[in-house]
Write an enzyme that holds these catalytic residues in place. Structure first.
Site, PDB file in Angstrom:
ATOM      1  N   SER A 174     -12.510   5.524   6.286  1.00 37.71           N
ATOM      2  CA  SER A 174     -13.792   5.954   5.561  1.00 37.71           C
ATOM      3  C   SER A 174     -14.861   6.662   6.227  1.00 37.71           C
ATOM      4  O   SER A 174     -14.263   7.977   6.318  1.00 37.71           O
ATOM      5  CB  SER A 174     -15.234   4.617   4.962  1.00 37.71           C
ATOM      6  OG  SER A 174     -15.508   5.471   3.115  1.00 37.71           O
ATOM      7  N   ASP A 277      -9.424   5.036  -6.135  1.00 41.46           N
ATOM      8  CA  ASP A 277     -10.772   5.599  -5.493  1.00 41.46           C
ATOM      9  C   ASP A 277     -11.363   6.893  -5.262  1.00 41.46           C
ATOM     10  O   ASP A 277     -10.227   7.993  -6.021  1.00 41.46           O
ATOM     11  CB  ASP A 277     -10.045   5.627  -3.469  1.00 41.46           C
ATOM     12  CG  ASP A 277     -11.018   5.709  -2.543  1.00 41.46           C
ATOM     13  OD1 ASP A 277     -12.175   6.084  -2.893  1.00 41.46           O
ATOM     14  OD2 ASP A 277     -11.060   5.884  -1.710  1.00 41.46           O
ATOM     15  N   HIS A 307     -11.140   2.149  -3.271  1.00 41.17           N
ATOM     16  CA  HIS A 307     -11.416   1.833  -1.805  1.00 41.17           C
ATOM     17  C   HIS A 307     -11.548   0.911  -1.161  1.00 41.17           C
ATOM     18  O   HIS A 307     -12.105   0.122  -0.935  1.00 41.17           O
ATOM     19  CB  HIS A 307     -12.508   2.661  -1.671  1.00 41.17           C
ATOM     20  CG  HIS A 307     -13.117   3.470  -0.638  1.00 41.17           C
ATOM     21  ND1 HIS A 307     -12.812   5.108  -0.088  1.00 41.17           N
ATOM     22  CD2 HIS A 307     -14.304   2.954  -0.040  1.00 41.17           C
ATOM     23  CE1 HIS A 307     -13.476   4.950   1.122  1.00 41.17           C
ATOM     24  NE2 HIS A 307     -14.251   3.771   1.160  1.00 41.17           N
TER      25      HIS A 307
END
Length: 335
Positions: A174, A277, A307
Site C-alpha cells: 500500500s 481493491d 486491499h
C-alpha cells in the site's frame, strides 16, 4: 464596558475545547487545534504467530529520527548458500502502521520462511506530524543502512553471515508500495549508488497511488471496501504537503508535474492488486503504461480480493498463490 483581548479571544470568555477533525482506524486522532493523539496499540489485534522457525531482532537505522527496522531470517536455512534480502515496507496510508504491528510481523515471518530470505521491515516517519516526502526519505535511509552494512569492516554478523547483498528485492504494501516506486525511480536500473548492494527487482503490493480525477473503480467500487474511498481521501489529506493536491508527483506517478517514467530505466517490477481493491485501476494503469514503454513489468490481479488480503489472511489460497508468484519472481531475477 470594555474587554481585554488576549491571543484573539476575549479575556474571561470560555475557550471551546478542541474537537476531533480526523480519525484513522481508531489509532490516530487529529484535533482542531492541530494536536495529535496516537494509540500505542495496533488497529489489528491478531495473535503473533512466532513458532521459533524464524529468528528476528530490531536495529536502529536512523538515530536522528529514532527509526528502527526489524530483521528476520530462517532459524534453520535449508542451504549453505547466502539468502536473498527482501524489504517489506508496511502500509497504512502514510499515517498509521508499524513494523511492530502483529499483522506486519506475522507476514514477515511468512515471507522469511516461505521465500527462504532475510526480511528487512523498516519503520518510517508518519503523517500528519511528518508529511511526505519524509516517509520516502526514510525508505531510502533504510536502504543506505544496508549499504553501510555491506561495506562495514565489522558488519552485524547476524545479518552479514547469511545475507547476499547482491540479491536485494524491495517490496512495499500500500503506502509502502508507493515508497517502493519512488525508490525505483531514484535508484534506476542497477541501483549503482548502493554498490555493492544490488537491487534485483521490486514488488508493489496494492501500491497506494492517487490523483485528482477518480478512476472508474474508485467511483463505482464497493462502498464497504476494507480501504474505502473516505479513508483513501483522509489518508491523502493528512499526508501530502500542505496546499498540494493528489496530482502531486509523490501521489500520482502520471501527474502533470511528475517525472517522465517512459525515459527511465527500471529493474523488474511485479505489481499485485486485489480485484475488489479500490486502488485496482491505478495499479493496472501503472503496469500497463510501463509495459507499453518497454519496462519489465508483470501485473497480477487476484479476483475478488480486498486491499491487503495477503496480510489479513496469509494462509488463504490467494495469499499462498501470491507467495509462490513472489518466490518465482525472486528466482527469475536472481541470475
Amino acid at each position: 464596558m470594555s474587554h481585554t483581548v488576549v491571543d484573539g479571544t476575549t479575556a474571561g470568555a470560555a475557550v471551546p475545547p478542541p474537537h476531533e477533525v480526523d480519525e484513522c482506524r481508531g489509532v490516530l486522532r487529529v484535533y482542531s487545534d492541530g494536536s495529535i493523539w496516537r494509540s500505542n496499540k495496533p488497529s489489528f489485534e491478531v495473535p503473533i504467530r512466532d513458532d521459533g522457525s524464524v529468528l528476528w531482532k530490531d536495529v536502529v537505522f536512523d538515530a536522528a529520527h529514532g527509526l528502527q527496522l526489524r530483521l528476520y531470517k530462517p532459524a534453520s536455512p535449508s542451504t549453505l548458500a547466502k539468502l536473498p534480502i527482501f524489504y517489506y515496507i508496511h502500509g497504512g496510508g502514510f499515517c498509521i502502521g508499524s513494523r511492530t504491528w502483529p499483522n506486519c510481523q506475522n507476514y514477515c515471518f511468512k515471507l522469511a520462511s516461505e521465500l527462504k530470505a532475510v526480511v528487512v521491515a523498516p519503520d518510517y516517519r508518519l503523517a500528519p506530524e511528518n508529511r511526505l516526502p519524509a516517509a520516502i526519505e526514510d525508505g531510502y535511509a533504510a536502504l543506505k543502512w544496508l549499504k553501510d552494512q555491506a561495506v562495514a569492516e565489522e558488519p552485524d554478523a547476524w545479518l552479514a553471515d547469511v545475507a547476499d547483498f547482491s540479491r536485494v528485492f524491495i517490496s512495499g504494501d500500500s503506502a509502502g508500495g508507493n515508497i517502493a516506486h519512488h525508490l525505483a525511480v531514484r535508484l534506476g536500473a542497477g541501483s549503482g549508488e548502493l554498490a555493492p548492494v544490488r537491487v534485483r527487482g521490486y514488488v508493489f503490493l496494492a501500491p497506494f497511488f492517487g490523483g485528482t480525477v477518480r478512476t472508474r473503480f474508485e467511483a463505482e467500487g464497493p462502498k464497504e471496501a476494507f480501504l474505502n474511498i473516505d479513508l483513501i481521501d483522509r489518508f491523502w489529506r493528512l499526508s501530502i504537503p500542505v496546499g498540494e493536491t493528489t496530482d502531486h508527483p509523490l501521489v500520482n506517478p502520471f501527474g502533470p508535474n511528475s517525472p517522465n517514467l517512459e525515459k527511465m530505466d527500471f529493474d523488474p517490477i511485479l505489481v499485485v492488486v486485489g480485484g475488489s481493491d479500490l486502488l485496482k485501476d491505478r495499479a493496472e494503469d501503472y503496469a500497463k503504461k510501463l509495459k507499453k514503454w518497454g519496462k519489465k513489468v508483470e501485473y497480477l490481479e487476484f479476483e475478488g480480493q480486498q486491499h491487503g488480503f495477503f496480510t489479513i489472511d496469509p494462509n488463504s489460497e490467494p495469499s499462498k498463490k501470491l507467495m509462490l508468484d513472489i518466490k518465482k519472481f525472486i528466482t527469475e531475477n536472481s541470475i
